[in-house]
Design an enzyme around this catalytic site. Sequence first.
Site, PDB file in Angstrom:
ATOM      1  N   GLU A   1      -6.477   6.572  -1.074  1.00 50.81           N
ATOM      2  CA  GLU A   1      -6.345   5.410  -0.184  1.00 50.81           C
ATOM      3  C   GLU A   1      -6.918   4.154  -0.847  1.00 50.81           C
ATOM      4  OE1 GLU A   1      -4.512   5.391   2.374  1.00 50.81           O
ATOM      5  OE2 GLU A   1      -4.232   7.561   2.421  1.00 50.81           O
TER       6      GLU A   1
ATOM      7  N   HIS B   1       0.836   4.221  -2.915  1.00 55.22           N
ATOM      8  CA  HIS B   1       1.051   5.675  -2.949  1.00 55.22           C
ATOM      9  C   HIS B   1       2.278   6.058  -3.779  1.00 55.22           C
ATOM     10  CE1 HIS B   1      -2.171   6.352  -0.236  1.00 55.22           C
ATOM     11  NE2 HIS B   1      -1.587   5.852   0.837  1.00 55.22           N
TER      12      HIS B   1
ATOM     13  N   HIS C   1       0.835  -1.209   0.000  1.00 50.61           N
ATOM     14  CA  HIS C   1       0.000   0.000   0.000  1.00 50.61           C
ATOM     15  C   HIS C   1       0.869   1.257   0.000  1.00 50.61           C
ATOM     16  CE1 HIS C   1      -3.554   2.389   1.720  1.00 50.61           C
ATOM     17  NE2 HIS C   1      -2.523   3.178   1.970  1.00 50.61           N
ATOM     18  N   GLU C   2       1.817   1.302   0.913  1.00 45.89           N
ATOM     19  CA  GLU C   2       2.625   2.523   1.061  1.00 45.89           C
ATOM     20  C   GLU C   2       3.651   2.686  -0.059  1.00 45.89           C
ATOM     21  OE1 GLU C   2       1.762   4.721   3.062  1.00 45.89           O
ATOM     22  OE2 GLU C   2       0.602   3.689   4.591  1.00 45.89           O
TER      23      GLU C   2
END
EC number: 3.4.14.4
Length: 714
Positions: free
Chosen positions: A495, A443, A438-439
């Site tokens: 997100e 992103h 995810h990070e």
Amino acid sequence: MSTPLMVDSQYYLPNDIGVSALDCGEAFRLLSPQEKMYAHYLSRAAWYGGLAVLLQTSPESANIFVLLQKIFRKQTPAQLEQVATAAGLSAEEYQAFLVYAAGLYANMGNYKSFGDTKFIPNLPKEKLEALMKASQAFQEQPAEMEALWDSCSCPLFSLEDKQKQLGLGDKGITTYFSGNCCLEDAELAQKFLDSKKLSAYNTRLFKRDNGGKACYEVRLASAVQKGQNDSFTQEPSYDVKPYCTRDRFGMKNLAYAANENQRKMLEEYRRSFTFGSVDAHKEGSRYWIKDKGPIVESYIGFIESYRDPFGSRGEFEGFVAVVNKAMSERFAKLVGSAEVLLPELPWPREFEKDTFLKPDFTSLDVLTFAGSGIPAGINIPNYDDIRQSEGFKNVSLGNVLAVAYATQKEKLTFLEEEDKDLFIKWKGPSFEVQVGLHELLGHGSGKLFVQDDKGKFNFDKSKVTNPETGEPVSLFLHLETWDSKFSTIASSYEECRAECVGLYLCLKNQVLSIFGHDGQDAEDVVYVNWLSMVRAGLLGLEFYTPESKSWRQAHMQARFVILRVLLEAGEGLVGLEEVTGQDGKPDARITLDRSKIHTVGKNAIHRFLCKLQVLKSTADVEGGRALYDGYSTVSDSGAHNFLRLRETVLLRKEARKMFVQANTRVSGDSVELVEYEGSAAGLIQSFTERFQDEAEQLEADLLEMNRRDAPCWC
């Protein structure tokens, strides 16, 4: 007519709420004396800066904070218990008061940091008043304490519709805007700020009448009242001025910095907080990115825009943490594989950044996290221009993960019995994989098509077309950013994109083996990761407000959207049914067909993720909002009655855990770590000892700043 308790309970924190101490003792002990001093002074800056969140949350938060500090500075929770009994409080009522106080400290205000709903004390107002008047603090300063109580006791207990949640205009409470502002005012101010090349990150907007003409005051968070004024008049007029905060970012940090990047970073941060300069903070962030792999990691400033109803203003946060070497090695391997994994994402190559800027990706044990709440992972800085061309850092907070997602089987809702043991076993490891993907690759991926101030494009206009339409692509113009363009949906949309990247890439054996998972274990990690996401989508309904048809939490809205996408995929991939629980009350059951994750599930996320990225890259606000708002809709029609399911979720919800953090204290030439027990009383004690050196002056400052703002909320 009274509201049923099953709905009312969301506005109380339960007496048995989980409270856990964040363990960083071993990590701190391994630091050198210089590193301990550096961590100490950065922590002090973070804690003092974090008090700004009280002023960013609600009109009454700062006064409630001061009231509690005054009570507990004179008597510890244990000492106050005898007073409470004598004042007529039952043991349950006194515990409810302690839980409320701990909740206010943990959230830095009287609204939940995760979900933005108000919480009030779960005891009668007259009982709390009796306790306050029996306290030693009241005996010593009756007039001052009475005035403080009078200033905040009504909003402290009020549950009027508008006060139940944060929001803009008639949708809720906010202190980012004066009480007479609405969405149109926010949009007008954003256009003005863009025209003046000013960032909204460290501002608040106040509207007043000036002879029948609207006049807007944009207040910057600044320690001085000079150096950043820009006043002029037009239709309507604006007055840009600093909003004074006391300068707490001392220079002692500099003496203990490990290198030149850290020194320059701290100097720029100090300039930013002194003059309210976002440009200085961006410059400090550039030095921060260059400071690769420090033993003591930190970041501080106005960072996340989740709680601004318009999505442009940052809430203050500051953290200090120590590297967890074992987990960081796994993330380093993921960074090393990024260039192989990025082409696996479902959008065309032209929609990916020209070069992948390898970020710092470390696992940290939190020493200090000041703000409204503690996340499990962070990808910063949030400045698009820096992220796109210079890089970013990824942080996974290991000691937060260790306690935040530990679940007791009897409290595990909405799953089949046969899934529960597997879920408990693999929830932690699967979440570590999801946070990493995810990070880093969520992103950290994807390109924004931009035209700069000289008219130059960052892509070849003749070759790039929109894969969804076949048409030429639209783009971001100079000064337009992701947050300013997509405003109210920007945070949740991003997100959701990052969560989808995690679901998509966790299917890769290469990723799973990096984290030490192979064979059946790897399949179980994938299954629990997807099952966890589907369950989180259902749990997300807690954070939806039917009255205003609005979502109060970006991540949970994102997970609900993903649940909708996977339900829509059909073919028996996800099952969601309403049932009656063993207690005779409404319940729900979620199922996931693990044999279809790699086919039906993967294809559904592939299509949706591609749409999300294309709409983001091409600055297609209209298309992005239509897609995202469509999946975010909560109604009682269709295959699933989500409004009724929301009532079931509220009935069976478990309160989010609160964390007790240690303090640091200089003793001679060394720094001591002061730890507290994982309880409401321990959390309260940590806060009363945190500011004890100059408590009275600090409390006076908070009350004065709040008093000056008071007329703006009417």
